[in-house]
Design an enzyme around this catalytic site. Sequence first.
Site, short mmCIF file in Angstrom:
data_model
loop_
_atom_site.label_atom_id
_atom_site.label_comp_id
_atom_site.label_asym_id
_atom_site.label_seq_id
_atom_site.Cartn_x
_atom_site.Cartn_y
_atom_site.Cartn_z
N ALA A 46 -48.15 -19.97 -2.99
CA ALA A 46 -48.11 -20.37 -4.39
C ALA A 46 -46.87 -21.20 -4.70
O ALA A 46 -46.97 -22.28 -5.30
CB ALA A 46 -48.17 -19.13 -5.29
N SER A 84 -57.32 -7.29 11.60
CA SER A 84 -58.39 -7.83 10.77
C SER A 84 -59.52 -6.82 10.66
O SER A 84 -59.93 -6.19 11.62
CB SER A 84 -58.92 -9.12 11.38
OG SER A 84 -60.12 -9.46 10.73
N ARG A 127 -63.24 -2.10 1.55
CA ARG A 127 -61.93 -1.61 1.97
C ARG A 127 -61.56 -0.27 1.33
O ARG A 127 -61.11 0.64 2.01
CB ARG A 127 -60.85 -2.63 1.59
CG ARG A 127 -60.89 -3.86 2.42
CD ARG A 127 -59.86 -4.87 1.96
NE ARG A 127 -59.89 -6.00 2.88
CZ ARG A 127 -59.12 -7.07 2.76
NH1 ARG A 127 -58.27 -7.16 1.77
NH2 ARG A 127 -59.18 -8.04 3.65
N GLY A 149 -43.86 -19.02 -0.74
CA GLY A 149 -45.12 -18.71 -0.08
C GLY A 149 -46.16 -19.75 -0.47
O GLY A 149 -45.82 -20.85 -0.91
#
Lengths: 637, 254
Positions: free
Chosen positions: A44, A284, A330, A42
């Site tokens: 990283a 989103s 959130r 990914g």
Amino acid sequence: MQLEGKVPGGPLETKWDRHRFELKLVNAANKRKFNIIVVGTGLAGSSAAASLAELGYEVSVFCIQDSPRRAHSIAAQGGMNAAKNYTNDGDSIFRLFYDTIKGGDFRAREGNVYRLAQISNNIIDQCVAQGVPFARDYGGLLANRSFGGAQVSRTFYARGQTGQQLLLGAYSALSRQIGIGKVKMYTRREMMDLVLVDGHARGIVVRNLLNGEFETHAADAVVLATGGYGNVFFLSTNATSCNVGAAFRAYRKGALFANPCFTQIHPTCIPVHGDFQSKLTLMSESLRNDGRVWVPRKQGDTRAPNDIPESDRLYYLEEKYPAFGNLVPRDVASRNAKEQCDKGLGVGTGRAVYLDFADAIKRDGKATVEKKYGNLFEMYERIVAEDPYQVPMMIYPASHYTMGGLWVDYNLMSNVPGLFVLGEANFSDHGANRLGASALMQGLGDGYFVIPYTIGGYLSQWYGKPKVKTDNPAFKESLDQVVQRKEKIMALKGKRTVENIHREMGLILWDNCGMARNEAGLTKAKEQIHALRDEFWQNCTVPGSDKDFNLAVEKAGRLADFLEFAEVMVMDALNRNESCGCHLREESQTEEGEALRKDDEYCYVAAWEYAGYGKDPVLNKEPLVFENVKLTQRSYK
Amino acid sequence: MTKTINLTLKVWRQRNAEDKGGFETYQSNNVSTDMSFLEMLDVVNEQLTLDGKEPIQFDNDCREGICGMCGCVVNGRAHGPQKATTLCQLHMRKFDDGDTIVIEPWRVKAFKLIRDLAVDRSAYDKIIQAGGFVSVNTGQASDASAMPIKQENAELAMDAAACIGCGACAAACPNASAMLFVSAKVSQLALLPQGKPEAAIRAIKMVRTMDLCGFGNCTNERECENACPKEIKITNIARLNREYIKASIGSSVM
């Protein structure tokens, strides 16, 4: 165990600079003598592998997919933060640092987070240089937007596909190194075990998913960048192959697992609509900028949403939080949706609330709404087959990201020397809650700009020492264990499928160790997980052969790990008797029913140590010290 | 509206590349039209597993249309009947009760079959490794805003960069050509100033590698554009051809 975060002393602004100076260097000619294993591709893993290879190290990279380009970083939509202050609206490195620490509810290390804010600017530069097509304004300069409730516009984006573009950027850098032979790429390999020699991470055992063969690989250091464990809930926004396996296998070898109960539940996902469902889709959260969240005031109101008059609608976020309204963070948005559904006010299947754009369309016109959210509306319609321009959307929270992960120090090295952990797989930067648009920043920051420096500090002690090879007995020992476990899994010929058991485990955790928890529920969950683990080993069935390409074998092994890991997660949640970040501990609330953090008791990292199969893990604590910020309680009223 | 339908599936089963392979027929009953295509296959696999048979192997991962891991030919069309949609985002409401659905792997010479519906697309990675990048090491970048890029070009580059590398273009092409895939990357980078210095050598190396991997040539059938779930345009192929010709004639790179 004594946990040393190794955050350098001195002023916050100069910690990283001084640390880089103090780290021992590996000189250019010597780098090629060191082999590094990177697991995961990914943001990283790819950025780390490419950067390390560019420096001259010999790098071997492993991923479970057919190509490094598939890793789930690719699905990130929103964007990536950087403290460039291109918009001249008051952003700074310190503000990004402060927002991240505060957003994480003061459960992350100051030093790590400040470094992340510092390198955020280099990340943007690097990505642009690679040809990542970020959004630009008419003058050709980079565009920014405000994201996730931030009061400054610091988010860089490439349409709704920022993660894809950043990952493809890192993948292209990695591909370049593969092409010139500095990186050896192994695809369709699953890491089965971490191999330790004299207490140091010295290699891995992998399974070749194409033919089931096990392979051993030795190296001078091992870098895990294997992502999060959100799929422990079965239903999540993660890809189907995301799993805790590599991290958990390292945990079994002694690496500590930190804050596993810190998981992020994203508020604007498409609700569950059937028992067959395999994943949840995130939309989103920018949708909440214009959409209004509501449920019917009365239980059992079966009228179509558009037939319910204003007086019978409960705009619960606007009523409860007049200052922030639909834009509360959130965790608050997620928790309140659950609360309304628990009260029996949910719509659709009962586990959903409305997100209504009628007012926005009336106010701004359909064209404006379409311009902002057209792609999201289209995605919703594709999945749900309802037109959000006509009928309110239905949304419900879903597991999205995991802040917990393997414990690492300031160098991103775990307590196992030579084992480095990057990105979502570590616990380091997001505390108890991650800010929007910060996951991409951390993944790339760790890979491009932290590990290339810190790994040298570790490797430099090994000059001229004999190399560990795969003929070392530690590899044989590891391999034997892995083979044994595989045979146990292949012998499973019961009556339940892996998916069926995984689904049940997910529900146990979702109900008892999700957005809200309490002691009774967690204690019960622990027992249920125990029972389910026995059920798995007695009554699961694994079809086919382990010599063919057979995804069922992998899935079974991953579930076995999840079933053990779930218990660590529950133990962590039980221990943390405070409401913090993404989760509400029901015993710890204010009089108004809001989350109550307990800094005097829980201002620490909970790092769990493996104690053997079926035994309770041991809790180790790393106290968190704040020298530069004042701990405040969040309030969105 | 949610309803349930009954389907007959004809699925390509092949143990490995050496095996001959053939179609097997399965009944898939009471399929909710809210299911995605892959969820429908999940349910078939659950039943096969419980019946002691081997589940159908198919690659998949993100299930939200962005990772590019999934993809089969459904009733003769790559990723199935819905335009601009990956197989994981195709929902069963696009089918009718009683339908027979034929499911096959990508059939492309350069994509060796692994098992059933899974194929080896590493040839696409090889093409990128040959030149699908800007040669910049970590740390060499200048400030992100130092180089303004015309918005129109940035947008066109993004259109091309949206490619997910799924392989549908090659699977849909009668020549099994990878030109759309190659052109998307060449275009993205040729449109941006960062990619200009290597534009010539990139086009040549990527096209050569494509040929070496065994992909066919482009004869303007436009099937790729039609099948692409990300609506990558064949104008990118025109741009690739221009870059390739420019490179072959105008530079020392051969």
